[in-house]
Design an enzyme around this catalytic site. Sequence first.
Site, PDB file in Angstrom:
ATOM      1  N   ASN A  84       0.617  -1.341   0.027  1.00  0.00           N
ATOM      2  CA  ASN A  84      -0.162   0.016   0.057  1.00  0.00           C
ATOM      3  C   ASN A  84       0.914   1.277   0.082  1.00  0.00           C
ATOM      4  O   ASN A  84       1.965   1.118  -0.183  1.00  0.00           O
ATOM      5  CB  ASN A  84      -1.057  -0.238   1.261  1.00  0.00           C
ATOM      6  CG  ASN A  84      -0.264  -0.081   2.472  1.00  0.00           C
ATOM      7  OD1 ASN A  84       0.571   0.611   2.834  1.00  0.00           O
ATOM      8  ND2 ASN A  84      -0.519  -1.201   3.194  1.00  0.00           N
ATOM      9  N   LYS A  97     -14.288   1.322  14.969  1.00  0.00           N
ATOM     10  CA  LYS A  97     -12.959   0.528  15.084  1.00  0.00           C
ATOM     11  C   LYS A  97     -12.264   0.449  16.425  1.00  0.00           C
ATOM     12  O   LYS A  97     -11.731  -0.442  16.912  1.00  0.00           O
ATOM     13  CB  LYS A  97     -11.909   1.354  13.929  1.00  0.00           C
ATOM     14  CG  LYS A  97     -10.560   0.496  14.021  1.00  0.00           C
ATOM     15  CD  LYS A  97      -9.742   0.908  12.781  1.00  0.00           C
ATOM     16  CE  LYS A  97      -8.483   0.268  12.878  1.00  0.00           C
ATOM     17  NZ  LYS A  97      -7.726   0.538  11.875  1.00  0.00           N
TER      18      LYS A  97
END
Length: 395
Positions: free
Chosen positions: A209, A334
């Site tokens: 990434n 999260k």
Amino acid sequence: MLKGKNIIIGITGGIAVYKVCDIVSKLVKLHANVDVIMTKNATEFVSPLTFESLSHNPVVTDMFNRTKEWEIEHISFAKKAHTFVIVPATANIIGKLAQGIADDMLTTTLLATKSPVIIAPAMNTDMYTNHVFQSNLATLHNNGAIIVQPATGRLACGDNGVGKLADVDVILSTIIDTVMPQRDLLGRRVLITAGATIEKIDAVRYISNFSTGKMGIALAKNARDRGAIVTLVLGSHSVPAPDYMDVVNVTTTQQMYDEVLARVKDNDIIIKSAAPCDYKVEHYADTKHKEEHLTLSLVKNPDIARQVGKIKDNRILVVFSAETENTCENAYAKLQSKNADLVVANCVLTEGAGFGTDTNIVTLIDRYNTQTALPIMSKEQVASRILDAVVKLTQ
Ligand SMILES: Cc1cc2nc3c(=O)[nH]c(=O)nc-3n(C[C@H](O)[C@H](O)[C@H](O)COP(=O)(O)O)c2cc1C
């Protein structure tokens, strides 16, 4: 770490002068600007050239040197010093300072400085225990000087006893503690992950990434500068890894998982700022794929933050949440799902935020859903604000 800090090292004529080479070299590596003043007697032990080479600055030995630019050097040194260190400090300099004598460059500059003064005495045991010397040392201590106590051991003269110059690392940490005002993570053990992980597709290709590691490395440096003992578990990164911490290099998410999980118990604070790949290729090839049509089957990697959250007990867990929509809502969800204490939320689609940039725009959200939205700032500033919030959580 010590960028922008002016440290003046005053060296006097003791046998331990050679140990100061290491101190100057380490301070320079920490990016301090180091100026060395040597007494005439000190130059009998090690040449000024050695300290010039190590400090990258001219060494001053003479009060009346006319070759320099016009400035009253002892006053300008005295003013610019963030800290003044006398190492090794002879019985002679300690006696002179206690009496306010200013008969050379070093004593004159010391009399003029308002900076903290650190004194690291080193001498024969009988000199050190002499009551006149002890009374001079007490005078300096009472006047605010920081005394780095000498060690006990075998001295250069062959005697055994007190008077050996303190360990170089003890002197260095005294200097750092004096120069760095913010030491609110002193002695805390902080584990930080940074960078991207890499998952192999075949012998030459991989999935990764856009993480550069900048944010995590800025956090690691800031934690270190605040006195923490930092371990950095570092994936792929495009900025240099920092000095003066334990750096554990990893490639895959599984490796990052293993290295982090093995260290959770040894740390007080865990900051997950890396971008590990969520998926890996189910069966990567040892040779190069040549197929016309290639379908990759991806499987989930282990969730590092979730596992840390399960075993963390009272440790503080900070996670990052890079979102593209409903940033704060998703980030808080999260935090809850990972049992974290703080989430750093950012919308990676916003200009100036996210991967690869030098800046970031984040909102800090704690476990009570208290949200602090920060304006655009450098990743170094963001790191500092995150650690401010972490320090608050530890109080
Ligand atoms: C080989 C040698 C080693 C010395 N080591 C020390 C020492 O460790 N500590 C000390 O106080 N004086 C030591 N001295 C004595 C100092 O050099 C002496 O007192 C001198 O005047 C110090 O001057 P300064 O403080 O201006 O540098 C030593 C002298 C010699 C010749």
